[in-house]
Design a protein around this motif. Structure first.
Motif, short mmCIF file in Angstrom:
data_model
loop_
_atom_site.label_atom_id
_atom_site.label_comp_id
_atom_site.label_asym_id
_atom_site.label_seq_id
_atom_site.Cartn_x
_atom_site.Cartn_y
_atom_site.Cartn_z
N ARG A 1 0.83 -1.25 0.04
CA ARG A 1 0.12 -0.06 -0.09
C ARG A 1 0.89 1.17 0.07
O ARG A 1 0.68 2.30 -0.63
CB ARG A 1 -1.04 0.03 1.24
N LEU A 2 1.87 1.47 0.89
CA LEU A 2 2.72 2.56 0.82
C LEU A 2 3.42 2.73 -0.29
O LEU A 2 3.87 3.91 -0.81
CB LEU A 2 3.83 2.39 1.99
N GLY A 3 3.87 1.60 -1.11
CA GLY A 3 4.37 1.60 -2.28
C GLY A 3 3.64 2.48 -3.34
O GLY A 3 4.18 2.89 -4.52
N GLU A 4 2.40 2.40 -3.44
CA GLU A 4 1.39 2.94 -4.23
C GLU A 4 0.85 4.24 -3.90
O GLU A 4 0.07 4.80 -4.65
CB GLU A 4 0.27 2.09 -4.39
N GLY A 5 1.27 4.64 -2.56
CA GLY A 5 0.57 5.91 -2.07
C GLY A 5 1.30 7.25 -2.57
O GLY A 5 2.27 7.15 -3.24
N PRO A 6 0.52 8.29 -2.56
CA PRO A 6 1.00 9.69 -2.75
C PRO A 6 2.32 10.17 -2.09
O PRO A 6 2.40 9.70 -0.79
CB PRO A 6 0.07 10.69 -2.65
N ALA A 7 3.20 10.74 -2.71
CA ALA A 7 4.53 11.08 -2.11
C ALA A 7 4.16 12.63 -1.39
O ALA A 7 3.62 13.48 -2.23
CB ALA A 7 5.69 11.20 -3.02
N PRO A 8 4.47 12.82 -0.28
CA PRO A 8 4.18 14.17 0.32
C PRO A 8 5.37 15.25 -0.34
O PRO A 8 6.47 14.81 -0.65
CB PRO A 8 4.37 13.77 1.80
N ALA A 9 4.89 16.35 -0.24
CA ALA A 9 5.59 17.42 -0.90
C ALA A 9 6.91 17.44 -0.20
O ALA A 9 6.97 17.46 1.13
CB ALA A 9 5.01 18.83 -1.00
N PRO A 10 7.95 17.51 -0.63
CA PRO A 10 9.47 17.65 0.23
C PRO A 10 9.53 18.70 1.19
O PRO A 10 10.04 18.81 2.14
CB PRO A 10 10.71 17.78 -1.06
N GLU A 11 8.85 19.75 0.78
CA GLU A 11 8.66 21.08 1.56
C GLU A 11 8.01 20.75 2.98
O GLU A 11 8.30 21.20 3.94
CB GLU A 11 8.22 22.33 0.98
N VAL A 12 6.63 19.89 2.89
CA VAL A 12 6.12 19.56 3.93
C VAL A 12 6.77 18.61 4.75
O VAL A 12 6.83 18.67 5.97
CB VAL A 12 4.64 19.06 3.60
N ALA A 13 7.41 17.59 4.26
CA ALA A 13 8.43 16.66 4.99
C ALA A 13 9.33 17.58 5.85
O ALA A 13 9.60 17.10 6.91
CB ALA A 13 8.85 16.02 3.96
N HIS A 14 10.01 18.25 5.08
CA HIS A 14 11.21 19.34 5.82
C HIS A 14 10.31 20.07 6.84
O HIS A 14 11.18 20.20 7.97
CB HIS A 14 11.73 20.11 4.99
N ALA A 15 9.34 20.55 6.65
CA ALA A 15 8.73 21.22 7.59
C ALA A 15 8.27 20.67 8.99
O ALA A 15 8.63 20.87 10.11
CB ALA A 15 7.46 21.94 7.06
N TRP A 16 7.90 19.17 8.69
CA TRP A 16 7.44 18.44 9.76
C TRP A 16 8.73 17.99 10.67
O TRP A 16 8.80 17.92 11.79
CB TRP A 16 6.79 17.23 9.21
N GLN A 17 9.83 17.59 10.00
CA GLN A 17 11.10 17.35 10.46
C GLN A 17 11.74 18.46 11.27
O GLN A 17 12.03 18.31 12.49
CB GLN A 17 12.18 17.14 9.39
N LEU A 18 11.45 19.79 10.84
CA LEU A 18 11.92 21.10 11.66
C LEU A 18 11.22 21.08 13.01
O LEU A 18 11.71 21.35 14.00
CB LEU A 18 11.77 22.16 10.85
N LEU A 19 9.73 20.91 12.96
CA LEU A 19 9.13 20.84 14.09
C LEU A 19 9.48 19.73 15.07
O LEU A 19 9.53 19.75 16.22
CB LEU A 19 7.60 20.68 13.65
#
Length: 277
Positions: free
Chosen positions: A159-177
């Motif tokens: 399922r994860l292999g077929e799922g949508p990739a998050p925006a790199p900017e959102v992923a980075h924002a979450w990592q910062l938080l």
């Protein structure tokens, strides 16, 4: 495979595949030897939850801020990110597998805007379709926990292999938080990823489920209760460590996010985001 007793329940776990580690935060099976009814207060953790019920399901689940009838859950469930407490009643005889997903893991697994699941509990098949029901049926008839986990791992990887990739900017924002424990200002996040404040809030909320500001509040709270669960009860030191302005601010956030006081967290039995009542 590791098996330990947690209160009246047994908890069984094992390491999950490396490919799942960016998406899965925790992963364990539970079962009770005796059917003892219980009630828990579920508090915000900054994670989405999948509960695969292989025995008796929760009788009802409701948010403390809701005044209507409780949500009745008849089987396996998905809970999106929360910004407030939820009460869950169980009749006893629980046998289940519980997964905590990172927000972006949930976005990829569920393949829908995460804001649609914020503060919401829904049946597993309502999001993942009838094949999820078939998976639960196969897991319930598996020979042992190892076979159950094998089935689950295969389904998650597919399922994860077929799922949508998050925006790199959102992923980075979450990592910062997450790395700051929720203390980094939203304006600084927007500046670092090169988005306007408004665009950051819209995209982040779509893919995470909470706004950046609320996510920061939840992460600060979750860090505080995690330290308390490990024995850190000096509230003055905790206030400074977790980025609260003062102890009054800490107390207000505990009431707003969990309708509970720091003292009640210390006195209660906190287990994976739930306090026994």
């Amino acid at each position: 495979m590791r098996m330990v007793r947690v209160g009246d329940r047994w908890r069984v776990s094992r390491a999950w595949p490396v490919a799942l580690r960016p998406y899965v935060h925790s992963y364990a099976g539970y079962w009770e030897e005796a059917a003892t009814p219980f009630r828990v207060r579920i508090v915000p953790t900054g994670r989405a939850v999948v509960l695969i019920s292989l025995g008796e399901p929760f009788a009802q689940v409701h948010r403390l801020s809701e005044h209507g009838p409780a949500v009745r859950v008849v089987g396996s469930l998905i809970a999106g990110l929360e910004d407030g407490p939820r009460i869950a009643d169980h009749p006893g005889g629980q046998e289940a597998i519980r997964l905590e997903l990172t927000p972006l893991g949930a976005y990829r697994l569920f393949a829908l805007p995460m804001r649609e699941l914020t503060n919401t509990v829904v049946e597993l098949t309502d999001v993942l379709g009838p094949r999820a029901g078939e998976l639960v049926e196969r897991m319930s008839h598996a020979r042992d926990w190892a076979e159950r986990f094998d089935l689950l791992d295969a389904a998650l990887l597919a399922r994860l292999g077929e799922g949508p990739a998050p925006a790199p900017e959102v992923a980075h924002a979450w990592q910062l938080l997450e790395r700051s424990g929720g203390t980094i200002p939203v304006a600084r996040i927007a500046q670092e990823i090169g988005w306007s404040h408004g665009y950051l809030v819209r995209k982040f909320t779509q893919q995470i489920g909470l706004t950046p500001k609320m996510s920061g509040r939840v992460l600060r709270f979750h860090r505080a209760i995690g330290l308390m669960a490990r024995g850190a009860v000096d509230l003055s030191a905790l206030t400074a460590t977790c980025g609260f302005y003062d102890q009054a601010h800490l107390n207000r956030e505990f009431r707003a996010l969990a309708a509970i006081t720091p003292g009640q967290i210390v006195a209660g039995r906190l287990t994976e985001g739930a306090v026994a009542l």
